[in-house]
Design a protein around this motif. Structure first.
Motif: not given
Length: 450
Positions: A128-139
């Motif tokens: 979930v952390m990684n999914k959220t990071a992608r949603e926030l644009g954290m490439r």
């Protein structure tokens, strides 16, 4: 003795490296006032807990958990290395208390407890952390745990941590108070924040989080609000806690200064990415990077940021004050030339109070402590995990905590269905017995009946 001195002096000392990466930006406009190596991958250390908090806040918003909901410390959570709260396996505390301990004390055991409660398992929470990071644009970010302890595939960047810090302040402003406590009181224990000097000394300071592991050096994300404007500064790879705080303070002041009246600034969301960026530092970064000498810190930071902070917002007042030898006296008119001498007490020792006055800023407020208990509301909503832990996750967590070596899993039988399986009656099944108590007497937690 002389020979020993010569031998020791011949041993090469690690050189002090410049801070690896940094940024300061305004939250409202997204303007990046200054940055250096913003896209470089780095170990975030305990800044990871900012994403753990973001996922927790999102779970509250979704109605999966409340601040009053119980968080249980599993054997796996209790086995985490420091920094930690040190509760025994089977202990419970509210999510509200857990978040305060996690964000102020930076407790790794409580971070895992929160992750397991909300995510169902540490691995599920990391997904979930990684999914959220992608949603926030954290490439340039990938998480494998909720606390930031060393892992080769656990990394982020200053730019990504800036995106996360902005998201926390924008999406969940109601929890901003959690970043501003200088310590947590639990019974007779006082769990201090590593960010307390910044919070005490920088005008308008309101958080967010420090971090340190050897491979990262000293990291921090900080914010401050003045006149309706909020600045956030991120620092990765400082060589000491004092250098980290001094750099963060200087960046915040530079952010409010604007970097020049007629200077235009790029936006955080479209900051130009360089063609190539530096990779992760080699293992043992802290051992390769010597702490800066006090003389260098005074030369780099003394006076400039604190003086600007003292003078800003005080029209006509041009006198700064500094403590020396236990007394308060006028330090003179603020000029562009800072006092970089090392202040000393009457017995010739370094006066660290005055040092921090000059490097970070004069102390503006006293400690802001928050008291917690382990009391649980019996009527509080139980968490609805994002995913159910698998049998493998559950058994591995218990086995790891008690030092049990699990047998390797066999491969699926790939023979044709018509071929009988081996019916060797002499085969001995492997049985793993989980002890009812650990060596320190802690009972093995049992899942509560549903």
């Amino acid at each position: 003795m002389a020979l020993l001195v010569l031998v020791l002096s011949a041993i090469p000392r690690p050189a002090h490296a410049e801070i690896a990466a940094w940024m300061v930006f305004e939250v409202g406009s997204g303007e990046v006032i200054d940055q250096h190596e913003a896209f470089r991958r780095w170990y975030p250390a305990s800044l990871t807990k900012l994403m753990t908090a973001y996922v927790a806040f999102s779970a509250i918003k979704q109605g999966r958990i409340t601040l009053k909901s119980p968080v249980m410390v599993s054997a796996h959570a209790a086995a985490q290395p420091p920094s930690k709260m040190g509760l025994k396996a089977g202990s419970t505390l509210s999510l509200d208390a857990a978040l305060k301990v996690m964000l102020v004390k930076s407790a790794n055991d409580i971070s895992v407890a929160v992750a397991e409660t909300i995510g169902g398992s540490q691995a599920g929470f990391a997904d979930v952390m990684n999914k959220t990071a992608r949603e926030l644009g954290m490439r340039d970010t990938h998480f494998v745990n909720p606390h930031g302890l060393p892992a080769s595939n656990h990394y982020s960047s200053v730019h990504d941590m800036a995106l996360l810090s902005r998201a926390l302040l924008r999406d969940f402003p109601q929890y901003k108070r959690l970043y501003g406590y200088t310590g947590v009181q639990y019974g007779k224990r006082l769990l201090r924040s590593a960010n307390r000097e910044y919070l005490r000394r920088v005008r308008g300071a309101n958080g967010l989080k420090t971090g340190y592991v050897c491979n990262s050096g000293y990291n921090v994300a900080v914010s401050a609000t003045r006149g309706g404007r909020t600045m956030v500064a991120i620092v990765f790879g400082a060589a000491s806690g004092l250098e980290r705080a001094a750099k963060a303070s200087a960046l915040i002041e530079k952010g409010f200064d604007g970097g020049g009246v007629f200077k235009s600034h790029p936006k955080l969301d479209n900051l130009k990415r360089p063609g190539s960026v530096k990779g992760l530092p080699p293992d043992g970064y802290c051992r390769r990077n010597a702490k800066p000498k006090l003389e260098k810190l005074m030369a780099d930071y003394a006076g400039s940021a604190p003086m600007r902070a003292a003078n800003s917002g005080l029209p006509g007042v041009r006198t700064a004050f500094a403590r020396e030898s236990g007394r308060t006296r006028a330090a003179g008119i603020a000029t562009s030339r800072a006092d970089t001498t090392i202040p000393r007490t009457r017995d010739k020792k370094v006066d660290w109070g005055v040092v921090m006055d000059r490097l970070i800023g004069a102390q503006r407020r006293s400690d802001n402590l928050v008291r917690i208990t382990l009391a649980i509301d019996p009527n509080a909503k139980r968490a609805v995990p994002l995913s159910a832990p698998s049998a493998d996750d559950a058994s591995k967590n218990v086995a790891d905590a008690f030092g049990i070596v699990m047998p390797p899993r066999g491969k699926p039988d790939s023979r044709p269905a018509t071929q009988p399986a081996d019916t060797n009656t002499n085969a001995v099944p492997v049985i793993v017995t989980v002890p009812t108590r650990a060596s320190d007497g802690t009972p093995t937690p049992r899942p509560a009946p549903r």
